[in-house]
Design a protein around this motif. Structure first.
Motif, PDB file in Angstrom:
ATOM      1  N   ASP A 158       0.847  -1.186   0.000  1.00 25.41           N
ATOM      2  CA  ASP A 158       0.000   0.000   0.000  1.00 25.41           C
ATOM      3  C   ASP A 158       0.883   1.237   0.000  1.00 25.41           C
ATOM      4  O   ASP A 158       2.105   1.130  -0.100  1.00 25.41           O
ATOM      5  N   ASP A 159       0.271   2.422   0.086  1.00 27.56           N
ATOM      6  CA  ASP A 159       1.017   3.670  -0.058  1.00 27.56           C
ATOM      7  C   ASP A 159       1.366   4.336   1.266  1.00 27.56           C
ATOM      8  O   ASP A 159       2.333   5.083   1.354  1.00 27.56           O
ATOM      9  N   PHE A 160       0.560   4.099   2.308  1.00 32.04           N
ATOM     10  CA  PHE A 160       0.839   4.658   3.633  1.00 32.04           C
ATOM     11  C   PHE A 160       0.132   3.808   4.673  1.00 32.04           C
ATOM     12  O   PHE A 160      -0.468   2.790   4.324  1.00 32.04           O
ATOM     13  N   ASP A 161       0.225   4.156   5.959  1.00 29.74           N
ATOM     14  CA  ASP A 161      -0.243   3.295   7.043  1.00 29.74           C
ATOM     15  C   ASP A 161      -1.411   3.897   7.810  1.00 29.74           C
ATOM     16  O   ASP A 161      -1.568   5.110   7.892  1.00 29.74           O
ATOM     17  N   TRP A 162      -2.189   2.990   8.417  1.00 31.37           N
ATOM     18  CA  TRP A 162      -3.152   3.385   9.436  1.00 31.37           C
ATOM     19  C   TRP A 162      -2.358   3.747  10.687  1.00 31.37           C
ATOM     20  O   TRP A 162      -1.366   3.104  11.006  1.00 31.37           O
ATOM     21  N   ASN A 163      -2.797   4.780  11.410  1.00 34.99           N
ATOM     22  CA  ASN A 163      -2.106   5.210  12.627  1.00 34.99           C
ATOM     23  C   ASN A 163      -3.003   5.041  13.836  1.00 34.99           C
ATOM     24  O   ASN A 163      -4.199   5.308  13.783  1.00 34.99           O
ATOM     25  N   LEU A 164      -2.379   4.624  14.936  1.00 35.21           N
ATOM     26  CA  LEU A 164      -3.057   4.534  16.225  1.00 35.21           C
ATOM     27  C   LEU A 164      -3.047   5.938  16.822  1.00 35.21           C
ATOM     28  O   LEU A 164      -1.997   6.574  16.880  1.00 35.21           O
ATOM     29  N   ARG A 165      -4.208   6.421  17.257  1.00 39.90           N
ATOM     30  CA  ARG A 165      -4.207   7.766  17.832  1.00 39.90           C
ATOM     31  C   ARG A 165      -5.409   8.002  18.723  1.00 39.90           C
ATOM     32  O   ARG A 165      -6.332   7.190  18.786  1.00 39.90           O
ATOM     33  N   THR A 166      -5.383   9.146  19.420  1.00 42.67           N
ATOM     34  CA  THR A 166      -6.492   9.591  20.259  1.00 42.67           C
ATOM     35  C   THR A 166      -7.001  10.917  19.718  1.00 42.67           C
ATOM     36  O   THR A 166      -6.290  11.615  18.996  1.00 42.67           O
ATOM     37  N   SER A 167      -8.210  11.278  20.096  1.00 40.00           N
ATOM     38  CA  SER A 167      -8.747  12.568  19.673  1.00 40.00           C
ATOM     39  C   SER A 167      -7.997  13.710  20.335  1.00 40.00           C
ATOM     40  O   SER A 167      -7.901  14.796  19.780  1.00 40.00           O
ATOM     41  N   SER A 168      -7.437  13.464  21.540  1.00 46.14           N
ATOM     42  CA  SER A 168      -6.716  14.526  22.238  1.00 46.14           C
ATOM     43  C   SER A 168      -5.404  14.873  21.534  1.00 46.14           C
ATOM     44  O   SER A 168      -4.874  15.954  21.731  1.00 46.14           O
ATOM     45  N   THR A 169      -4.897  13.975  20.679  1.00 44.58           N
ATOM     46  CA  THR A 169      -3.678  14.292  19.926  1.00 44.58           C
ATOM     47  C   THR A 169      -4.003  14.756  18.511  1.00 44.58           C
ATOM     48  O   THR A 169      -3.127  15.123  17.758  1.00 44.58           O
ATOM     49  N   ALA A 170      -5.280  14.748  18.160  1.00 35.29           N
ATOM     50  CA  ALA A 170      -5.684  15.132  16.805  1.00 35.29           C
ATOM     51  C   ALA A 170      -5.776  16.647  16.688  1.00 35.29           C
ATOM     52  O   ALA A 170      -6.069  17.335  17.643  1.00 35.29           O
ATOM     53  N   ARG A 171      -5.523  17.144  15.510  1.00 34.99           N
ATOM     54  CA  ARG A 171      -5.742  18.561  15.259  1.00 34.99           C
ATOM     55  C   ARG A 171      -7.239  18.802  15.130  1.00 34.99           C
ATOM     56  O   ARG A 171      -7.977  17.945  14.668  1.00 34.99           O
ATOM     57  N   LEU A 172      -7.664  19.963  15.514  1.00 28.43           N
ATOM     58  CA  LEU A 172      -9.078  20.308  15.442  1.00 28.43           C
ATOM     59  C   LEU A 172      -9.601  20.129  14.018  1.00 28.43           C
ATOM     60  O   LEU A 172      -8.964  20.535  13.067  1.00 28.43           O
ATOM     61  N   GLY A 173     -10.741  19.508  13.913  1.00 32.32           N
ATOM     62  CA  GLY A 173     -11.353  19.356  12.602  1.00 32.32           C
ATOM     63  C   GLY A 173     -10.948  18.098  11.863  1.00 32.32           C
ATOM     64  O   GLY A 173     -11.369  17.885  10.743  1.00 32.32           O
ATOM     65  N   THR A 174     -10.101  17.261  12.461  1.00 28.25           N
ATOM     66  CA  THR A 174      -9.739  16.012  11.798  1.00 28.25           C
ATOM     67  C   THR A 174     -10.132  14.844  12.684  1.00 28.25           C
ATOM     68  O   THR A 174      -9.650  14.710  13.788  1.00 28.25           O
ATOM     69  N   GLY A 175     -11.028  14.053  12.200  1.00 25.66           N
ATOM     70  CA  GLY A 175     -11.399  12.841  12.919  1.00 25.66           C
ATOM     71  C   GLY A 175     -12.427  13.056  14.000  1.00 25.66           C
ATOM     72  O   GLY A 175     -12.882  14.168  14.257  1.00 25.66           O
ATOM     73  N   PRO A 176     -12.804  11.943  14.656  1.00 22.60           N
ATOM     74  CA  PRO A 176     -13.848  12.000  15.682  1.00 22.60           C
ATOM     75  C   PRO A 176     -13.400  12.711  16.951  1.00 22.60           C
ATOM     76  O   PRO A 176     -12.213  12.765  17.252  1.00 22.60           O
ATOM     77  N   ALA A 177     -14.376  13.245  17.692  1.00 20.79           N
ATOM     78  CA  ALA A 177     -14.090  13.952  18.949  1.00 20.79           C
ATOM     79  C   ALA A 177     -13.692  12.986  20.059  1.00 20.79           C
ATOM     80  O   ALA A 177     -12.988  13.364  20.994  1.00 20.79           O
ATOM     81  N   THR A 178     -14.169  11.733  19.976  1.00 25.57           N
ATOM     82  CA  THR A 178     -13.815  10.704  20.957  1.00 25.57           C
ATOM     83  C   THR A 178     -13.642   9.385  20.210  1.00 25.57           C
ATOM     84  O   THR A 178     -14.040   9.261  19.059  1.00 25.57           O
ATOM     85  N   ASP A 179     -13.081   8.403  20.906  1.00 26.25           N
ATOM     86  CA  ASP A 179     -13.073   7.064  20.325  1.00 26.25           C
ATOM     87  C   ASP A 179     -14.452   6.454  20.530  1.00 26.25           C
ATOM     88  O   ASP A 179     -15.315   7.039  21.186  1.00 26.25           O
TER      89      ASP A 179
END
Length: 165
Positions: free
Chosen positions: A17-38
């Motif tokens: 593939d071209d890139f990877d899935w990343n393990l993360r939390t919403s608290s480390t996410a930038r605003l506006g990207t991804g869910p607010a919680t798991d």
């Protein structure tokens, strides 16, 4: 069952593939990207896996993660329905796609689900039946395809196989 609170639970990044899935939390996410919680803990500190469109990924590039090898061989049941339940979050104006495959050990892939575009700013769940003649082992593959928006992403959480798997 994998809730991604500690690790990838035996799920592996595909090499083709071209890139990877990343393990993360919403608290480390930038605003506006991804869910607010798991989905598991319903907390910003809870973990999930995520891909996002960014300047590093071109639209159409793929990230793939595959389950451990599973078997439908079960002597105790005549008709066993092996299945997977999972939660996904796909939000953004230029979101890409999420495709779920069932892949045999001979690398033959069959599409189980294909979602494209904005699915809403909340966790949704799907249950998929995994088919086959019971003689061939298989894997489930989640493929995220990058969209055009730099803030748009796809998240997965709480991947659960039924006991029959």
């Amino acid at each position: 069952h994998c809730n991604f609170e500690y690790d990838f639970c035996g799920w592996k990044q595909d090499e083709n593939d071209d890139f990877d899935w990343n393990l993360r939390t919403s608290s480390t996410a930038r605003l506006g990207t991804g869910p607010a919680t798991d989905h598991t803990l319903q907390e910003p500190s809870g973990h999930y896996i995520f891909i996002k469109s960014s300047f590093f990924q071109l639209p159409g590039q793929k990230a793939r993660i595959s389950s451990p090898v599973l078997s439908r061989r079960n002597k105790n049941c005549k008709v066993c329905e092996c299945g997977i339940i999972f939660y996904y979050h796909m939000y953004g104006a230029h979101i890409g796609s999420l495709i779920v495959y069932q892949r045999t050990t001979l690398k033959q892939e069959r599409i189980l689900l294909n979602l494209t575009g904005n699915q809403g700013n909340f966790w949704q769940h799907r249950a998929l039946i995994l088919t086959g003649n019971g003689n061939e082992d298989f894997q489930v593959v989640f493929e995220g395809i990058a969209g055009k928006g730099p803030k748009d992403g796809i998240a997965l959480d709480d991947l659960t196989f039924s006991r029959e798997c």
